[in-house]
Scaffold this motif. Structure first.
Motif, PDB file in Angstrom:
ATOM      1  N   PHE A 212      38.465  43.265  52.550  1.00  0.00           N
ATOM      2  CA  PHE A 212      38.568  43.348  51.420  1.00  0.00           C
ATOM      3  C   PHE A 212      38.122  42.208  50.500  1.00  0.00           C
ATOM      4  O   PHE A 212      38.189  41.018  50.935  1.00  0.00           O
ATOM      5  CB  PHE A 212      40.219  43.412  51.093  1.00  0.00           C
ATOM      6  N   ASN A 213      38.003  42.799  49.346  1.00  0.00           N
ATOM      7  CA  ASN A 213      37.325  41.535  48.364  1.00  0.00           C
ATOM      8  C   ASN A 213      38.417  40.711  47.654  1.00  0.00           C
ATOM      9  O   ASN A 213      39.316  41.443  47.077  1.00  0.00           O
ATOM     10  CB  ASN A 213      36.792  42.306  47.047  1.00  0.00           C
ATOM     11  N   PRO A 214      38.750  39.491  48.012  1.00  0.00           N
ATOM     12  CA  PRO A 214      39.747  38.730  47.803  1.00  0.00           C
ATOM     13  C   PRO A 214      39.952  38.576  46.064  1.00  0.00           C
ATOM     14  O   PRO A 214      40.919  37.705  46.009  1.00  0.00           O
ATOM     15  CB  PRO A 214      39.249  37.316  48.464  1.00  0.00           C
ATOM     16  N   ASN A 215      38.887  38.861  45.479  1.00  0.00           N
ATOM     17  CA  ASN A 215      38.599  38.485  43.972  1.00  0.00           C
ATOM     18  C   ASN A 215      39.408  39.748  43.365  1.00  0.00           C
ATOM     19  O   ASN A 215      39.518  39.414  42.033  1.00  0.00           O
ATOM     20  CB  ASN A 215      37.434  38.088  43.581  1.00  0.00           C
ATOM     21  N   SER A 297      31.369  37.149  53.121  1.00  0.00           N
ATOM     22  CA  SER A 297      32.496  36.701  52.388  1.00  0.00           C
ATOM     23  C   SER A 297      32.163  36.744  50.812  1.00  0.00           C
ATOM     24  O   SER A 297      30.764  36.399  50.451  1.00  0.00           O
ATOM     25  CB  SER A 297      32.600  35.198  52.780  1.00  0.00           C
ATOM     26  N   TRP A 298      33.167  36.624  50.151  1.00  0.00           N
ATOM     27  CA  TRP A 298      33.153  36.371  48.861  1.00  0.00           C
ATOM     28  C   TRP A 298      33.429  34.771  48.264  1.00  0.00           C
ATOM     29  O   TRP A 298      34.181  34.183  48.802  1.00  0.00           O
ATOM     30  CB  TRP A 298      33.997  37.242  48.063  1.00  0.00           C
ATOM     31  N   ASP A 299      32.496  34.519  47.262  1.00  0.00           N
ATOM     32  CA  ASP A 299      32.942  33.094  46.628  1.00  0.00           C
ATOM     33  C   ASP A 299      33.980  33.470  45.832  1.00  0.00           C
ATOM     34  O   ASP A 299      33.972  34.386  44.935  1.00  0.00           O
ATOM     35  CB  ASP A 299      31.590  32.859  45.737  1.00  0.00           C
ATOM     36  N   THR A 300      35.079  32.631  45.976  1.00  0.00           N
ATOM     37  CA  THR A 300      36.328  32.810  45.236  1.00  0.00           C
ATOM     38  C   THR A 300      36.208  32.170  43.673  1.00  0.00           C
ATOM     39  O   THR A 300      37.249  32.099  43.001  1.00  0.00           O
ATOM     40  CB  THR A 300      37.631  32.303  45.988  1.00  0.00           C
ATOM     41  N   ARG A 305      30.305  35.819  43.827  1.00  0.00           N
ATOM     42  CA  ARG A 305      29.423  36.890  44.609  1.00  0.00           C
ATOM     43  C   ARG A 305      29.765  37.056  45.900  1.00  0.00           C
ATOM     44  O   ARG A 305      30.493  36.267  46.650  1.00  0.00           O
ATOM     45  CB  ARG A 305      27.787  36.120  44.595  1.00  0.00           C
ATOM     46  N   LEU A 306      29.181  38.191  46.505  1.00  0.00           N
ATOM     47  CA  LEU A 306      29.455  38.369  47.838  1.00  0.00           C
ATOM     48  C   LEU A 306      28.162  38.144  48.717  1.00  0.00           C
ATOM     49  O   LEU A 306      27.093  38.378  48.157  1.00  0.00           O
ATOM     50  CB  LEU A 306      29.569  40.225  47.957  1.00  0.00           C
ATOM     51  N   GLU A 321      22.833  37.513  49.019  1.00  0.00           N
ATOM     52  CA  GLU A 321      23.764  37.929  47.862  1.00  0.00           C
ATOM     53  C   GLU A 321      23.741  39.455  47.660  1.00  0.00           C
ATOM     54  O   GLU A 321      22.535  39.953  47.214  1.00  0.00           O
ATOM     55  CB  GLU A 321      23.595  37.285  46.491  1.00  0.00           C
ATOM     56  N   ALA A 322      24.552  40.209  48.151  1.00  0.00           N
ATOM     57  CA  ALA A 322      24.755  41.462  48.038  1.00  0.00           C
ATOM     58  C   ALA A 322      25.303  41.909  46.763  1.00  0.00           C
ATOM     59  O   ALA A 322      26.376  41.739  46.188  1.00  0.00           O
ATOM     60  CB  ALA A 322      25.581  42.018  49.333  1.00  0.00           C
ATOM     61  N   ARG A 323      24.461  43.041  46.215  1.00  0.00           N
ATOM     62  CA  ARG A 323      25.075  43.732  45.081  1.00  0.00           C
ATOM     63  C   ARG A 323      24.774  45.433  45.188  1.00  0.00           C
ATOM     64  O   ARG A 323      24.057  45.929  46.201  1.00  0.00           O
ATOM     65  CB  ARG A 323      24.095  43.573  43.844  1.00  0.00           C
TER      66      ARG A 323
END
Length: 487
Positions: A212-215, A297-300, A305-306, A321-323
């Protein structure tokens, strides 16, 4: 945060820099590139590691014949349960999910292998077994978490994958939703249901991670959506599977596990996905063109960014870096280079063609290459990128703003500055971080700490941003407690 400290951190983070990066080796248009990328640059920082936990010994059933699966414990990750209890969790590919208390003492929370039954598959394939665990951000109130495991044997003929799968497949990856009756309990008791089943042609490159996206916050459209990193099933070299938008292999998927408009009503397809509702394309796909997206992982901090850590074929491992809608190019591209399997006896990579921009590929923001032997250039180099995390913990100021990752087999720790990891630019410099054993104060390596040349390194993190290193070789976990200048 006080301004003086922020300024000091910015200076400390710059200590990673040592020298300008040499350009990639030049090659003629149709000539394989012998040495695609510069070697990692020695960093001016050393990570200080303190032993945190020792996990119980485990074995696959039946015993594996592949020596790479004969490990003390096939631990894959460390995370923190999102219930403010301070409990950490660690999955073991051999089937069990463990909880750890604040002191690092492990206890068994759930035996996923036993619950899956005789079809549970953990003895063949490097990523087979209980691959990953993701706790719903509202676990404290809804008791929900998700696992992914592999199945073989009778499952191949009695159960049907939810999305297109190759004929005569050898393995299924299964995402399961578990709901605990009491989220505070020390052992699991509750119910489960199957969410998604995918089929693969081999025992390699299956579902690698779920997260899950922690942000994301409850009011965000990304909140509660489950990201699924799916390998190409070892079908991508020279093939079209990762580029085929009608199949899930070689993709990052994004699903709503609480939705009902997916196959069998078991999950939902977010309308915000880039291909949702398009004929001939799977709405579950978020990004594609990947060989083995082993970790994400996501940068918090920063722009949130993912990042995807992707293991290459023979020469280049990459961080992307995924979009939404990104195409990372496999198997026409390997990292920032062209890949051509035909007429390529050295298994090298090639310069990009003149018309490359017309293809719309997304290239890595960091990468390193393999150095195969001259005698066996197409043999497995024994290297594999393991994605990690962007460090946003103020407790270790010298690492702030650095993406920490690794070559997982030998256990070399790398870092790149997020500031330099720019889409559309050259890959950021890869720095090699030396290690110090906190117990002795002496320089060390993970091979020494793990007691084996094959470390099988994995990363973990807690809610405070602490960084942990795990080794399958001896089942130990270390915490990074500092980063100090190299003398």
């Amino acid at each position: 945060m006080p301004q003086p400290r922020r300024a000091g951190l910015a200076i400390a983070a710059g200590a990673l820099l040592l020298a300008l990066v040499a350009p990639p080796a030049l090659a003629q248009a149709d000539t394989p590139i012998a040495d695609p990328l510069p070697d990692p640059t020695p960093a001016r920082l050393a990570l200080v590691l303190q032993e945190f936990a020792a996990m119980p010994r485990s074995e696959s059933v039946p015993p594996p014949t592949d020596s790479r699966l004969k490990r003390w414990a096939r631990i894959t990750y460390l995370g923190e349960v999102p219930d403010r209890s301070g409990r950490l969790f660690v999955p073991d590919l051999n089937g069990k999910l463990y909880f750890l208390d604040r002191a690092g003492n492990p206890s068994e929370y759930l035996d996923v292998g036993a619950a899956a039954g005789p079809d549970f598959w953990s003895h063949q394939g490097l990523g087979s077994g209980l691959g990953f665990v993701a706790f719903h951000p509202r676990f404290a109130s809804n008791g929900t978490f998700y696992t992914v495991h592999t199945e073989g044997r009778a499952a191949l003929t009695t159960k049907t994958p939810d999305l297109p799968a190759p004929p005569n497949g050898r393995l299924h990856s299964v995402i399961t939703e578990w709901t605990a009756d009491d989220p505070r309990a020390a052992t699991f008791g509750g119910s489960r249901r199957e969410v998604l089943r995918l089929g693969f042609q081999s025992t390699y490159h299956n579902i690698q991670e779920i997260a899950f996206n922690p942000n994301a916050r409850p009011w965000d459209r990304d909140y509660g959506l489950l990201y699924v990193a799916v390998g190409d099933g070892a079908a991508g070299a020279g093939g079209t599977v990762p580029q085929d938008l009608s199949v899930p292999q070689g993709k990052i998927l994004r699903i709503d596990p609480k939705g009902t408009d997916g196959p069998g009503g078991k999950y939902g397809v977010p309308r915000s996905n880039p291909f949702a509702g398009q004929s001939g394309r799977l709405g579950e796909i978020y990004a594609y063109g990947l060989r083995n997206p082993h970790r994400m992982s996501w940068d918090t901090g920063g722009a949130h960014r993912l990042y995807i850590g992707n293991i290459g074929e023979h020469r280049v491992d990459s961080v992307y870096e995924a979009r939404p809608g990104d195409n990372f190019g496999w198997s026409h591209r390997e990292g920032p280079f062209a890949y051509r399997k035909a007429d390529n006896p050295t298994c090298g990579v090639f310069p990009l063609p003149d018309d490359d921009a017309a293809h719309g590929y997304t290239y890595p923001v960091a990468a390193f290459d393999h150095k195969p032997s001259a005698e066996r250039p197409c043999a497995d180099s024994g290297n594999a990128l393991v994605g990690g995390f962007v460090q946003r913990s103020w407790r270790i100021p010298a690492l702030y703003g650095a993406y920490v990752y690794a070559e997982g087999v030998g256990g070399r720790i790398f870092a790149s500055r997020v500031h330099d990891m720019r889409r559309g630019g050259e890959p950021a410099t890869t720095y090699h971080l030396p290690l110090i054993d906190a117990a002795t104060g002496a320089a060390t390596t993970l091979r020494e700490l793990a007691g084996h040349p094959r470390v099988d390194l994995r990363f973990g993190t807690d809610r405070a941003g602490g960084l942990y290193l795990l080794s399958k070789a001896n089942g130990k976990i270390w915490k990074v407690i500092d980063a100090v200048p190299v003398r």
